[in-house]
Design an enzyme around this catalytic site. Structure first.
Site, PDB file in Angstrom:
ATOM      1  N   ARG A 105       0.843  -1.204   0.000  1.00 61.23           N
ATOM      2  CA  ARG A 105       0.000   0.000   0.000  1.00 61.23           C
ATOM      3  C   ARG A 105       0.871   1.244   0.000  1.00 61.23           C
ATOM      4  O   ARG A 105       1.838   1.323   0.759  1.00 61.23           O
ATOM      5  CB  ARG A 105      -0.895   0.024   1.248  1.00 61.23           C
ATOM      6  CG  ARG A 105      -1.942  -1.019   1.282  1.00 61.23           C
ATOM      7  CD  ARG A 105      -3.090  -0.695   2.209  1.00 61.23           C
ATOM      8  NE  ARG A 105      -2.767  -0.008   3.441  1.00 61.23           N
ATOM      9  CZ  ARG A 105      -3.684   0.417   4.302  1.00 61.23           C
ATOM     10  NH1 ARG A 105      -4.962   0.225   4.054  1.00 61.23           N
ATOM     11  NH2 ARG A 105      -3.339   1.019   5.409  1.00 61.23           N
ATOM     12  N   THR A 109      -1.683   7.243  -0.086  1.00 61.88           N
ATOM     13  CA  THR A 109      -3.022   7.023  -0.667  1.00 61.88           C
ATOM     14  C   THR A 109      -3.686   5.727  -0.196  1.00 61.88           C
ATOM     15  O   THR A 109      -4.891   5.548  -0.388  1.00 61.88           O
ATOM     16  CB  THR A 109      -2.925   6.951  -2.196  1.00 61.88           C
ATOM     17  OG1 THR A 109      -2.116   5.799  -2.537  1.00 61.88           O
ATOM     18  CG2 THR A 109      -2.264   8.206  -2.767  1.00 61.88           C
ATOM     19  N   ASP A 201       0.386  -1.926  12.350  1.00 61.86           N
ATOM     20  CA  ASP A 201       0.935  -2.437  11.084  1.00 61.86           C
ATOM     21  C   ASP A 201       1.444  -3.857  11.308  1.00 61.86           C
ATOM     22  O   ASP A 201       2.476  -4.065  11.957  1.00 61.86           O
ATOM     23  CB  ASP A 201       2.074  -1.531  10.600  1.00 61.86           C
ATOM     24  CG  ASP A 201       2.506  -1.892   9.183  1.00 61.86           C
ATOM     25  OD1 ASP A 201       2.763  -3.085   8.922  1.00 61.86           O
ATOM     26  OD2 ASP A 201       2.575  -0.993   8.342  1.00 61.86           O
ATOM     27  N   ASP A 204       5.056  -4.710   9.997  1.00 63.12           N
ATOM     28  CA  ASP A 204       6.119  -4.064  10.780  1.00 63.12           C
ATOM     29  C   ASP A 204       6.278  -4.742  12.139  1.00 63.12           C
ATOM     30  O   ASP A 204       7.389  -4.949  12.612  1.00 63.12           O
ATOM     31  CB  ASP A 204       5.805  -2.576  10.985  1.00 63.12           C
ATOM     32  CG  ASP A 204       6.042  -1.763   9.718  1.00 63.12           C
ATOM     33  OD1 ASP A 204       6.437  -2.357   8.702  1.00 63.12           O
ATOM     34  OD2 ASP A 204       5.809  -0.543   9.756  1.00 63.12           O
TER      35      ASP A 204
HETATM   36  C1  PRP Z   1      -1.014  -4.591   4.537  1.00 63.65           C
HETATM   37  C2  PRP Z   1      -1.658  -5.926   4.838  1.00 63.65           C
HETATM   38  C3  PRP Z   1      -2.548  -6.138   3.650  1.00 63.65           C
HETATM   39  C4  PRP Z   1      -2.919  -4.736   3.249  1.00 63.65           C
HETATM   40  C5  PRP Z   1      -4.349  -4.481   3.620  1.00 63.65           C
HETATM   41  O1  PRP Z   1       0.036  -4.741   3.677  1.00 63.65           O
HETATM   42  O2  PRP Z   1      -0.742  -6.947   5.002  1.00 63.65           O
HETATM   43  O3  PRP Z   1      -1.903  -6.804   2.580  1.00 63.65           O
HETATM   44  O4  PRP Z   1      -2.072  -3.849   3.969  1.00 63.65           O
HETATM   45  O5  PRP Z   1      -4.757  -3.219   3.216  1.00 63.65           O
HETATM   46  P1  PRP Z   1      -5.861  -2.985   2.104  1.00 63.65           P
HETATM   47  O6  PRP Z   1      -6.985  -3.903   2.409  1.00 63.65           O
HETATM   48  O7  PRP Z   1      -6.225  -1.537   2.308  1.00 63.65           O
HETATM   49  O8  PRP Z   1      -5.247  -3.223   0.764  1.00 63.65           O
HETATM   50  P2  PRP Z   1       1.054  -3.557   3.304  1.00 63.65           P
HETATM   51  O9  PRP Z   1       0.654  -2.934   2.006  1.00 63.65           O
HETATM   52  O10 PRP Z   1       1.211  -2.634   4.460  1.00 63.65           O
HETATM   53  O11 PRP Z   1       2.394  -4.325   3.015  1.00 63.65           O
HETATM   54  P3  PRP Z   1       3.245  -5.310   3.960  1.00 63.65           P
HETATM   55  O12 PRP Z   1       2.473  -6.582   4.108  1.00 63.65           O
HETATM   56  O13 PRP Z   1       4.491  -5.476   3.168  1.00 63.65           O
HETATM   57  O14 PRP Z   1       3.473  -4.635   5.278  1.00 63.65           O
HETATM   58  N1  URA Z   2      -2.301  -3.043   7.116  1.00 68.88           N
HETATM   59  C1  URA Z   2      -1.970  -3.265   8.398  1.00 68.88           C
HETATM   60  O1  URA Z   2      -0.958  -3.930   8.688  1.00 68.88           O
HETATM   61  N2  URA Z   2      -2.757  -2.766   9.353  1.00 68.88           N
HETATM   62  C2  URA Z   2      -3.858  -2.035   9.096  1.00 68.88           C
HETATM   63  O2  URA Z   2      -4.543  -1.600  10.035  1.00 68.88           O
HETATM   64  C3  URA Z   2      -4.195  -1.807   7.751  1.00 68.88           C
HETATM   65  C4  URA Z   2      -3.399  -2.326   6.770  1.00 68.88           C
END
Ligand code: PRP
Ligand code: URA
Length: 209
Positions: A105, A109, A201, A204
């Site tokens: 993400r 945005t 997150d 993280d």
């Molecule tokens: C997070 C999570 C999902 C996504 C959900 O990933 O693991 O994949 O956000 O959000 P959405 O429903 O609004 O798309 P992120 O993009 O933060 O990447 P990461 O898993 O590498 O931390």
């Molecule tokens: N991704 C995350 O890890 N946490 C949230 O709350 C939304 C997206």
């Protein structure tokens, strides 16, 4: 919140471990452990739907009837956070195939951008179980399901730990043929599109980034 293709799994182990995942003071080691527990309970629940085939088995004492999985299953973790659920899947379904979907993400945005995709070829004949702990806006899972359908997938189940109403609505309405299974339905998204109360997150906290 309800939808015909949404299932919220209830189990005391889920409640216990999810509460530890939500706690901002939980250590990384405990976060990883309880993410594994929650993933296993969800996987045990989803595999209730697995088809079985009759087989014969010979014990040390006699031959008898048994059953084994008839479905061929492929799991698709959504990178990165979905990797947290992959180890549980490989523990329980030891010869499962694995496809990968890389989505991130945008921090401003909250729109998901694809950066990696690697899928097995014969998705049409397999049961595809997508692993992503957080369903927020639904952009990541909507994009993943579209990519899987483009590759021919016909039977798709989404496995999430915490889901927001916005994401549930987007995914269940855009894909009525897909089942969404989650451990929790939270209240809402905040201005940054983070799930409230959520757990922060996930990637993280799990990877220590
Ligand atoms: C997070 C999570 C999902 C996504 C959900 O990933 O693991 O994949 O956000 O959000 P959405 O429903 O609004 O798309 P992120 O993009 O933060 O990447 P990461 O898993 O590498 O931390
Ligand atoms: N991704 C995350 O890890 N946490 C949230 O709350 C939304 C997206």
């Amino acid at each position: 919140m309800s939808a015909a293709n949404l299932r919220v799994v209830e189990h005391p182990l889920l409640e216990h471990s999810l509460t530890i995942l939500r706690d901002q003071n939980t250590s990384r080691a405990d976060f990883r452990h309880h993410a594994g527990v929650v993933s296993k309970v969800l996987l045990i629940d989803v595999t209730r739907e697995a088809a079985l085939a009759d087989v014969r088995v010979t014990t040390p004492l006699a031959e008898t009837a048994g059953q084994q999985f008839a479905d061929r299953i492929v799991v698709v973790p959504v990178l990165r956070a979905g990797l947290a659920m992959l180890m549980a899947a490989q523990d329980l379904l030891i010869d499962v195939s694995v496809g990968f979907m890389g989505l991130e993400r945008d921090e401003e945005t909250a729109v998901a951008r694809e950066y990696y995709r690697n899928m097995p070829d014969d998705l049409a004949s397999q049961w595809v179980i997508v692993l992503d702990p957080m369903l927020a806006t639904g952009g990541s899972l909507d994009g993943t399901v579209c990519a899987l359908k483009d590759k021919g997938a016909q039977r798709i189940t989404l496995l999430c730990i915490v889901s927001a109403p916005e994401g549930i609505q987007r995914v269940t309405e855009n894909h009525p043929d897909v089942t969404l299974i989650t451990a929790a339905v939270d209240e809402r998204l905040d201005a940054n599109k983070f799930i409230v109360p959520g757990l922060g997150d996930f990637g993280d906290r799990y990877f220590g980034t």
